[in-house]
Motif scaffolding. Structure first.
Motif: not given
Length: 351
Positions: A207, A209, A218-221, A278, A298, A302, A305-306
């Motif tokens: 993950k 953050t 936000k935390t993203i896998k 991505s 990601m 996500d 967004w990042f």
């Protein structure tokens, strides 16, 4: 009236000081300018009889010297002469990062990359000035860019405070970077520091953050580098962003391992090819296993967004990586891989 160099002299070394001395009376005015009207600045001695240049001449230029003296009874006389400077064997040009203007992250250094090698690093560094508002402690450090070119970066001791205004004045015109190699102009750039944002990548937990002003946003896998190709550890800096990019393994020294055209939402954080992006082809492993060739993949939403949230200059802190090889300072902005004392020691003026 005596001018050094004398009227008609050719082949004068660029940057050599110029003096004008009144044989009698005082100097009322001195103007020295090249064919483009660029004037050489100077100061006059307290007794008004000697003028000495404070800025440098540049290579391959003809300068006109116009002087006016004033006698004891107030009468003035004006004389004009010329001299020419030596043509440079090589002209050294620079690339500045950031380019002039804009807002950048708290990890962004001031960076100058040189077209040809710099032999006299100390002399070059003496003519570089960074001004910050508010005042921030920092130091120059010399390194080799990933491209192989000489580079010098000014890094603050700690990340910039939000809102800091940074200005670089590189007063290099007429400075010799090596015998026969000169800079022909001065350079300047300025930028502002934006939001205090850090990206923390937790490799074992799959993950990342995004943290702003000390608060997780936000935390993203994600899926980071595999055991064979672990993601580079330590602190890096976001270099650039591309909304769509072809990821080609041949460009990062991995042969024909992959060629992925038009991958959306790509964010670079090393020059050697470590990116956020991505990874629609790797959905099953995102948040579960680290399977990439070193990048951080990601989901498409996500990654979008990042991409839209982060800015160039944001620090990227990679934790828990199996990669024990420190990233070189010239690989992107690996300056933050070094302690403050080690960074300061890279200055040509250290000690």
């Amino acid at each position: 009236m005596t001018v050094d160099p004398a009227d008609g002299t050719q082949g004068v070394a660029p940057g050599r000081p110029i003096t004008v001395t009144a044989g009698s009376g005082t100097l009322a005015a001195v103007r020295i300018a090249d064919g483009q009207g660029r004037a050489i600045e100077g100061t006059t001695s307290p007794d008004g009889r000697t003028w000495t240049s404070t800025t440098r001449t540049v290579p391959n230029a003809t300068y006109t010297v116009t002087t006016t003296t004033r006698g004891k009874k107030g009468a003035e006389a004006t004389t004009t002469g010329t001299f020419g400077t030596l043509k440079a064997d090589k002209v050294n040009k620079v690339t500045l990062r950031p380019a002039n203007g804009g807002t950048f992250g708290v990890g962004q250094p001031v960076s100058i990359m040189f077209d040809i090698p710099v032999q006299d690093k100390a002399e070059v560094e003496r003519n570089l000035k960074v001004t910050t508002t508010p005042n921030v402690e920092g130091s120059w450090g010399w390194t080799k860019d990933q491209s192989g070119k000489d580079r010098v970066d000014w890094r603050p001791r700690e990340f910039w405070p939000t809102g800091t205004r940074i200005t670089l004045d590189a007063n290099l015109g007429g400075v010799a970077s090596a015998p026969g190699a000169y800079f022909t102009r001065d350079y300047e750039t300025s930028f502002t520091v934006g939001t205090s944002r850090t990206v923390e990548v937790d490799v074992p937990k799959h993950k990342l953050t995004v943290i702003e002003d000390g608060v997780p946003v936000k935390t993203i896998k994600m899926s980071a580098g595999s055991d064979q190709f672990p993601t580079r550890g330590g602190t890096h800096v976001i270099l650039s962003k591309n909304a769509k990019e072809t990821l080609d393994s041949t460009t990062v020294g991995l042969g024909d391992s992959y060629n992925l055209p038009d991958v959306p939402w790509v964010v670079h954080f090393t020059s050697s090819g470590t990116f956020f992006h991505s990874a629609a082809w790797n959905t099953a492993n995102i948040g579960v296993a680290n399977t990439s060739h070193g990048c951080v993949g990601m989901t498409v939403p996500d990654a979008e967004w990042f991409f839209n949230r982060v800015q160039v200059g944001d620090p990227v802190v990679v934790k828990g990586s199996n990669n024990t090889e420190a990233t070189e300072p010239g690989n992107g902005f690996g300056n933050w891989q070094l302690t403050w004392d080690r960074w300061k020691a890279k200055s040509a003026l250290a000690g």
